[in-house]
Write a protein that holds these residues in place. Sequence first.
Motif, PDB file in Angstrom:
ATOM      1  N   PHE A  29     121.901 -76.589  43.922  1.00  0.00           N
ATOM      2  CA  PHE A  29     122.058 -76.461  45.461  1.00  0.00           C
ATOM      3  C   PHE A  29     123.361 -75.900  45.711  1.00  0.00           C
ATOM      4  O   PHE A  29     124.467 -76.476  46.484  1.00  0.00           O
ATOM      5  N   TYR A  30     123.645 -74.939  45.238  1.00  0.00           N
ATOM      6  CA  TYR A  30     125.089 -74.118  45.481  1.00  0.00           C
ATOM      7  C   TYR A  30     124.998 -73.370  46.842  1.00  0.00           C
ATOM      8  O   TYR A  30     125.240 -71.914  46.906  1.00  0.00           O
ATOM      9  N   ALA A  31     124.509 -73.864  47.833  1.00  0.00           N
ATOM     10  CA  ALA A  31     124.467 -73.252  49.056  1.00  0.00           C
ATOM     11  C   ALA A  31     124.875 -74.433  50.135  1.00  0.00           C
ATOM     12  O   ALA A  31     124.832 -75.452  49.858  1.00  0.00           O
ATOM     13  N   ASP A  32     124.879 -73.972  51.585  1.00  0.00           N
ATOM     14  CA  ASP A  32     124.744 -74.739  52.691  1.00  0.00           C
ATOM     15  C   ASP A  32     123.349 -75.486  52.871  1.00  0.00           C
ATOM     16  O   ASP A  32     123.370 -76.616  53.199  1.00  0.00           O
ATOM     17  N   VAL A  33     122.492 -74.499  53.027  1.00  0.00           N
ATOM     18  CA  VAL A  33     121.112 -74.938  53.358  1.00  0.00           C
ATOM     19  C   VAL A  33     120.250 -74.297  52.469  1.00  0.00           C
ATOM     20  O   VAL A  33     120.417 -73.151  51.977  1.00  0.00           O
ATOM     21  N   GLN A  34     118.989 -74.824  52.001  1.00  0.00           N
ATOM     22  CA  GLN A  34     117.940 -73.881  51.579  1.00  0.00           C
ATOM     23  C   GLN A  34     116.584 -74.561  52.105  1.00  0.00           C
ATOM     24  O   GLN A  34     116.505 -75.544  52.598  1.00  0.00           O
ATOM     25  N   MET A  35     115.731 -73.588  51.735  1.00  0.00           N
ATOM     26  CA  MET A  35     114.322 -73.626  52.346  1.00  0.00           C
ATOM     27  C   MET A  35     113.030 -73.584  51.269  1.00  0.00           C
ATOM     28  O   MET A  35     113.167 -72.701  50.332  1.00  0.00           O
ATOM     29  N   TYR A  36     112.133 -74.373  51.459  1.00  0.00           N
ATOM     30  CA  TYR A  36     111.051 -74.307  50.406  1.00  0.00           C
ATOM     31  C   TYR A  36     110.291 -75.476  50.777  1.00  0.00           C
ATOM     32  O   TYR A  36     110.120 -76.060  51.703  1.00  0.00           O
ATOM     33  N   THR A  37     108.953 -75.649  50.096  1.00  0.00           N
ATOM     34  CA  THR A  37     107.937 -76.324  50.368  1.00  0.00           C
ATOM     35  C   THR A  37     107.788 -77.455  49.377  1.00  0.00           C
ATOM     36  O   THR A  37     108.115 -77.382  48.244  1.00  0.00           O
ATOM     37  N   ASN A  38     107.733 -78.895  50.045  1.00  0.00           N
ATOM     38  CA  ASN A  38     107.712 -79.891  49.102  1.00  0.00           C
ATOM     39  C   ASN A  38     106.513 -80.541  49.469  1.00  0.00           C
ATOM     40  O   ASN A  38     105.848 -80.461  50.603  1.00  0.00           O
ATOM     41  N   ASN A  39     106.036 -81.526  48.797  1.00  0.00           N
ATOM     42  CA  ASN A  39     104.756 -82.178  48.944  1.00  0.00           C
ATOM     43  C   ASN A  39     104.669 -83.495  48.037  1.00  0.00           C
ATOM     44  O   ASN A  39     105.580 -83.725  47.091  1.00  0.00           O
ATOM     45  N   PHE A  40     103.755 -84.273  47.941  1.00  0.00           N
ATOM     46  CA  PHE A  40     103.357 -85.276  47.068  1.00  0.00           C
ATOM     47  C   PHE A  40     101.986 -85.616  46.641  1.00  0.00           C
ATOM     48  O   PHE A  40     101.103 -84.999  47.406  1.00  0.00           O
ATOM     49  N   PRO A  41     101.808 -85.817  45.474  1.00  0.00           N
ATOM     50  CA  PRO A  41     100.459 -86.166  44.805  1.00  0.00           C
ATOM     51  C   PRO A  41      99.733 -87.211  45.711  1.00  0.00           C
ATOM     52  O   PRO A  41     100.511 -88.396  45.803  1.00  0.00           O
ATOM     53  N   GLY A  42      98.189 -87.375  45.705  1.00  0.00           N
ATOM     54  CA  GLY A  42      97.797 -88.416  46.241  1.00  0.00           C
ATOM     55  C   GLY A  42      97.979 -88.610  47.978  1.00  0.00           C
ATOM     56  O   GLY A  42      98.481 -87.469  48.475  1.00  0.00           O
ATOM     57  N   THR A  43      97.531 -89.734  48.215  1.00  0.00           N
ATOM     58  CA  THR A  43      97.627 -89.909  49.718  1.00  0.00           C
ATOM     59  C   THR A  43      98.871 -91.046  50.096  1.00  0.00           C
ATOM     60  O   THR A  43      99.091 -91.145  51.073  1.00  0.00           O
ATOM     61  N   ASP A  44      99.387 -91.617  49.182  1.00  0.00           N
ATOM     62  CA  ASP A  44     100.285 -92.742  49.489  1.00  0.00           C
ATOM     63  C   ASP A  44     101.599 -91.933  49.107  1.00  0.00           C
ATOM     64  O   ASP A  44     101.984 -91.556  48.031  1.00  0.00           O
ATOM     65  N   PRO A  45     102.607 -92.075  50.202  1.00  0.00           N
ATOM     66  CA  PRO A  45     103.936 -91.491  50.104  1.00  0.00           C
ATOM     67  C   PRO A  45     104.887 -92.282  49.468  1.00  0.00           C
ATOM     68  O   PRO A  45     106.198 -91.776  49.580  1.00  0.00           O
ATOM     69  N   GLU A  46     104.637 -93.357  49.065  1.00  0.00           N
ATOM     70  CA  GLU A  46     105.803 -94.218  48.692  1.00  0.00           C
ATOM     71  C   GLU A  46     106.932 -93.699  47.635  1.00  0.00           C
ATOM     72  O   GLU A  46     107.835 -93.544  47.775  1.00  0.00           O
ATOM     73  N   ARG A  47     106.300 -93.084  46.639  1.00  0.00           N
ATOM     74  CA  ARG A  47     106.947 -92.446  45.413  1.00  0.00           C
ATOM     75  C   ARG A  47     108.007 -91.133  45.868  1.00  0.00           C
ATOM     76  O   ARG A  47     109.132 -91.160  45.668  1.00  0.00           O
ATOM     77  N   TYR A  48     107.301 -90.491  46.862  1.00  0.00           N
ATOM     78  CA  TYR A  48     108.050 -89.257  47.510  1.00  0.00           C
ATOM     79  C   TYR A  48     109.208 -89.602  48.236  1.00  0.00           C
ATOM     80  O   TYR A  48     110.327 -89.218  48.279  1.00  0.00           O
ATOM     81  N   LEU A  49     108.855 -90.929  49.120  1.00  0.00           N
ATOM     82  CA  LEU A  49     110.106 -91.286  50.139  1.00  0.00           C
ATOM     83  C   LEU A  49     111.134 -91.543  49.374  1.00  0.00           C
ATOM     84  O   LEU A  49     112.322 -91.852  50.001  1.00  0.00           O
ATOM     85  N   SER A  50     110.820 -92.295  48.150  1.00  0.00           N
ATOM     86  CA  SER A  50     111.932 -92.902  47.538  1.00  0.00           C
ATOM     87  C   SER A  50     112.881 -91.546  46.568  1.00  0.00           C
ATOM     88  O   SER A  50     113.974 -91.870  45.938  1.00  0.00           O
ATOM     89  N   TYR A  51     112.541 -90.544  46.874  1.00  0.00           N
ATOM     90  CA  TYR A  51     113.302 -89.405  46.358  1.00  0.00           C
ATOM     91  C   TYR A  51     114.727 -89.512  47.016  1.00  0.00           C
ATOM     92  O   TYR A  51     115.623 -88.870  46.578  1.00  0.00           O
ATOM     93  N   TRP A  52     114.686 -90.069  48.405  1.00  0.00           N
ATOM     94  CA  TRP A  52     115.918 -89.765  48.939  1.00  0.00           C
ATOM     95  C   TRP A  52     116.935 -91.165  48.775  1.00  0.00           C
ATOM     96  O   TRP A  52     117.545 -91.459  49.936  1.00  0.00           O
ATOM     97  N   HIS A  53     116.472 -91.942  47.590  1.00  0.00           N
ATOM     98  CA  HIS A  53     117.224 -92.984  47.609  1.00  0.00           C
ATOM     99  C   HIS A  53     118.727 -92.409  46.929  1.00  0.00           C
ATOM    100  O   HIS A  53     118.772 -91.399  46.343  1.00  0.00           O
ATOM    101  N   CYS A  54     119.528 -93.381  46.990  1.00  0.00           N
ATOM    102  CA  CYS A  54     121.076 -92.687  46.481  1.00  0.00           C
ATOM    103  C   CYS A  54     120.766 -92.527  44.908  1.00  0.00           C
ATOM    104  O   CYS A  54     121.519 -91.732  44.451  1.00  0.00           O
TER     105      CYS A  54
END
Length: 568
Positions: A449-474
């Motif tokens: 991330f050697y930029a100020d903002v960046q854009m792409y698509t992200n997602n998660f496998p399956g239907t439960d987002p718990e693991r995905y949401l943990s990506y923003w843990h410190c």
Amino acid sequence: MKRLIAILAQAATIAVVSAGAAHADRGSDGHLNILYWQAVSILNPFLSGGNKDVHGASLVIEPLASYDEAGNIVPALAAEIPTPANGGVAKDLKSITWKIKPDLKWSDGTPFTAHDVVFTAQYCMHPDGGCQQAAKFTDVEKVEAVDDLTVKVTFSVTKPFPYGPFVGSESPIIQKAQFQGCLGPKAPECTEQNFHPIGTGPFAVTEFRANDVVSLKANPQYRDPAKPAFATVTLKGGGDAASAARAVLETGEFDYAWSLLVEPEILEQMVAAGRGTLATAFGPSVEYIEVNLSDPSPAKGALRSTREGGPHPFLTDPAVRRALSMAIDRQAIVEVGYGPAGKPTCNLLSAPEIYASTANDWCLKQDIDGANRLLDEAGWVRGSDGVRAKDGVRLSLLYQTATNSVRQGTQALVKDMWSQIGMETELRNVDAAVFFGGDPGSPDTAHKFYADVQMYTNNFPGTDPERYLSYWHCDEIPTPANNWLGNNMQRFCSDEYDALVAEMAQTADLAARAETAKRMNDVLVGQGIIIPLVHRGSMSAHSLTLEGVRMNAWDSELWNAADWTRRK
């Protein structure tokens, strides 16, 4: 456009070959050509989170269970899905026990056992390994082989959704005998293993050229003697989405092309050639802009884009982040670049519907005047060149994304919108194979991330987002110490958010889980850490002669390649 919508509707209702349908002989349908315009860089999902790498690896290595096209968990290497009803999930929700199908073999002919599963956990959970999928093993206390065909996963806390480890193409099983010398810091050094994994899937690697091509053959040890129907496969990389679409829909050079982020009117013309059809499915994919909260200035040297290098000079101002989102016309982006394969969204979690918040719907209407007032009130003053500044800091940013015509079109639109609020924007695009690659030595990856903002698509496998949401843990922040393999690209760290991660992990009731997920979504979106743009439908193309494709937005698109056949 109407014609394209009709084509998509037709494609969605075409009957597909049943997953259980038998085929005459393994390999009887000859060769299969697959085109991923983002070339595969590595065949080890534990060292890369890029979809292209995860999908490529899914032809070779498999999890205990997968997600089908409807988002249901279905057995792969497991004999059945453990549940509280069948006793596979403990009553206290602190353990799950998997039964493995008997007589499974690796492609080298050796037995697949529970000890391979245990080793896979040790590999990803190694504290010095930098495993890209470590979030799948959150709260895992131990993984043990009860016997050769039984694995028990014990959690340190109550786990209402215990299907993190070994479920989905991001968490497959690797062979202990092949990878046992690759633990911890040695993992990235094991080139042969990472490029030529021994697997249980329908195909085995015969040749791998990173960022170019994967050659495969039918796995002679695959558990169904009639599958796969194709004797050999070429998974080619390179080019762009438009050329990939053309190679299937117009020229017929390829049988399948992935991720066709192409202008709707162009796709419509290609489909008219009559060689192929489009397949689309809406799942959790969202195209969004992420904001760098750290300072990406080259002057920071080794501390560039790290928390230790200091905060961003102006993106740490909530007013600036809010104004950036307010200025965007999401409907215009959809109309120009996505057509029926996109919907404007204000959420990181846009699907399943139970997790979709309404708290951020203000973003659905562009508000240039409101964004300008907000920046005025925050003290950002326009200079003679029209660019705002405060205390000697100009609102001038570098906006990067992967090379793709639709993304470059979106960049141009957003740049114009941001210019209307006094933001100066420099656009940059990076080859997708590099941008989404896991090379810790490259300065151009999304993780660096050697930029100020960046854009792409992200997602998660399956239907439960718990693991995905943990990506923003410190703890998920990419750093030089973890080879830049964390998922928290924004360098966001919040005690409030970390507490919500812990709360989600201990909440069993589905409705309560949904409310917690919405709160997490609203922290990230409401604070402008993530600027959602488009709820993307996964769109690919396949030849009219290729049957059995079941478009999957919840797992690898190649998840059921063992069932694909050639229409005679």
